[in-house]
Design an enzyme around this catalytic site. Structure first.
Site, PDB file in Angstrom:
ATOM      1  N   GLY A   3       5.050  30.448   3.387  1.00 10.35           N
ATOM      2  CA  GLY A   3       6.369  30.989   4.159  1.00 10.35           C
ATOM      3  C   GLY A   3       6.828  32.035   4.212  1.00 10.35           C
ATOM      4  O   GLY A   3       5.982  33.228   4.189  1.00 10.35           O
TER       5      GLY A   3
ATOM      6  N   CYS B 101      13.621  32.016   5.543  1.00 13.11           N
ATOM      7  CA  CYS B 101      12.531  31.592   6.381  1.00 13.11           C
ATOM      8  C   CYS B 101      12.447  32.073   7.887  1.00 13.11           C
ATOM      9  O   CYS B 101      11.742  31.385   8.605  1.00 13.11           O
ATOM     10  CB  CYS B 101      12.441  30.055   6.249  1.00 13.11           C
ATOM     11  SG  CYS B 101      12.403  29.440   4.322  1.00 13.11           S
TER      12      CYS B 101
ATOM     13  N   GLY C 118       7.994  25.798  -0.384  1.00 10.20           N
ATOM     14  CA  GLY C 118       6.890  26.808  -0.431  1.00 10.20           C
ATOM     15  C   GLY C 118       5.903  26.464  -1.464  1.00 10.20           C
ATOM     16  O   GLY C 118       6.173  26.428  -2.685  1.00 10.20           O
TER      17      GLY C 118
ATOM     18  N   TYR D 250      10.942  34.858   3.764  1.00  9.16           N
ATOM     19  CA  TYR D 250      11.481  35.428   2.919  1.00  9.16           C
ATOM     20  C   TYR D 250      12.394  34.328   2.417  1.00  9.16           C
ATOM     21  O   TYR D 250      12.870  33.381   3.233  1.00  9.16           O
ATOM     22  CB  TYR D 250      12.403  36.593   3.311  1.00  9.16           C
ATOM     23  CG  TYR D 250      11.650  37.786   3.276  1.00  9.16           C
ATOM     24  CD1 TYR D 250      11.491  38.497   2.257  1.00  9.16           C
ATOM     25  CD2 TYR D 250      11.067  38.407   4.582  1.00  9.16           C
ATOM     26  CE1 TYR D 250      10.703  39.619   2.120  1.00  9.16           C
ATOM     27  CE2 TYR D 250      10.613  39.706   4.430  1.00  9.16           C
ATOM     28  CZ  TYR D 250      10.366  40.335   3.327  1.00  9.16           C
ATOM     29  OH  TYR D 250       9.739  41.352   3.408  1.00  9.16           O
ATOM     30  N   THR D 251      12.737  34.308   0.877  1.00  7.06           N
ATOM     31  CA  THR D 251      13.299  33.263   0.447  1.00  7.06           C
ATOM     32  C   THR D 251      14.223  33.846  -0.693  1.00  7.06           C
ATOM     33  O   THR D 251      13.914  34.798  -1.214  1.00  7.06           O
ATOM     34  CB  THR D 251      12.895  32.215  -0.304  1.00  7.06           C
ATOM     35  OG1 THR D 251      11.975  31.302   0.759  1.00  7.06           O
ATOM     36  CG2 THR D 251      13.658  31.128  -0.861  1.00  7.06           C
TER      37      THR D 251
ATOM     38  N   GLY E 116       6.982  25.472  -5.241  1.00 12.16           N
ATOM     39  CA  GLY E 116       7.461  24.193  -5.075  1.00 12.16           C
ATOM     40  C   GLY E 116       8.785  24.190  -4.172  1.00 12.16           C
ATOM     41  O   GLY E 116       8.751  24.591  -3.089  1.00 12.16           O
TER      42      GLY E 116
END
Length: 225
Positions: free
Chosen positions: A71, A180, A151, A73-74, A162
């Site tokens: 993935g 994302c 992710g 950026y979060t 998770g």
């Protein structure tokens, strides 16, 4: 058995990574049970393996960590439930696509307990909700907001990282990144949608729905860290 672990206070990200690394190694070696770790983090951004530098729009705002998961950026922070999923796919079937699909189904089933319809969109990671209460886009399409991120990473077919579900985070904190990598849609939370859901309410839903989705998962007594 799956051990459910609750963290009472926000967990620093580097400590969480170290814990997961150790637990995944122990699960792979047959020395520990599978585990689901329910926690919150202090405000921070994580970069997945596909993160693009230009999607970090405010790099000095919060600490940024290389997550090692898939993935982009979060954001993680208070008011967001993070569930780190450490499961042995050697015993559950070595099928990555099915595993991710089951994580999506798990989130959607938990949200359904609060009458929220979570949906998957082709080409977009995570779980989305339509927002008929908000103005339509310039093209006339109904507004959709992201409510949960997914992710994961596998090592020796044991999973870690998770899911994260927005209960009541500060949604302005998401403006320091392009979540994302998706610029056309927003981010929401259960409380932002007008639902008085607590973290404990969501935890109960996650525990309840886990057995339905993953099966074979009679939980051990949850413990606090």
């Amino acid at each position: 058995m799956v051990e459910w672990i609750h963290a009472e206070a926000p967990v620093p990200y580097d400590e969480a990574l170290a814990f997961m690394e150790a637990r995944v190694a122990a699960i792979a070696a047959g020395e520990a049970d599978e585990a689901i770790w329910l926690l919150e983090h202090p405000p921070l951004y994580t970069a997945g393996t596909s993160a693009k530098p230009e999607d970090l729009t405010d790099p000095g705002r919060f600490p940024v960590y290389e997550a090692g998961r898939g993935g982009q950026y979060t954001y993680h922070g208070p008011g967001q439930r993070v569930a780190y999923v450490m499961l042995d796919l050697n015993k559950r079937g070595r099928d990555v696509r099915r595993f991710v699909c089951n994580l999506e189904k798990w989130v959607i089933a938990a949200l359904a307990e609060f009458n929220v319809t979570g949906e998957i969109r082709e080409g977009r990671v995570g779980v989305w909700v339509t927002r008929p209460d908000k103005p339509r886009g310039p093209d006339g399409a109904q507004r959709e907001d992201k409510i949960a991120a997914i992710g994961v990473k596998l090592r020796r077919w044991v999973s870690f990282h998770g899911i994260s579900i927005n209960v009541e985070p500060d949604l302005s904190h998401f403006t320091g990144i392009v979540p994302c990598g998706i610029r056309e849609h927003g981010v929401t939370s259960l409380v932002d949608m007008g639902l008085p859901v607590t973290m404990a309410d969501l935890d109960n839903a996650l525990i309840h729905e886990f057995e339905c989705i993953f099966g074979n998962s009679e939980p051990k007594v949850a413990k606090a860290t």
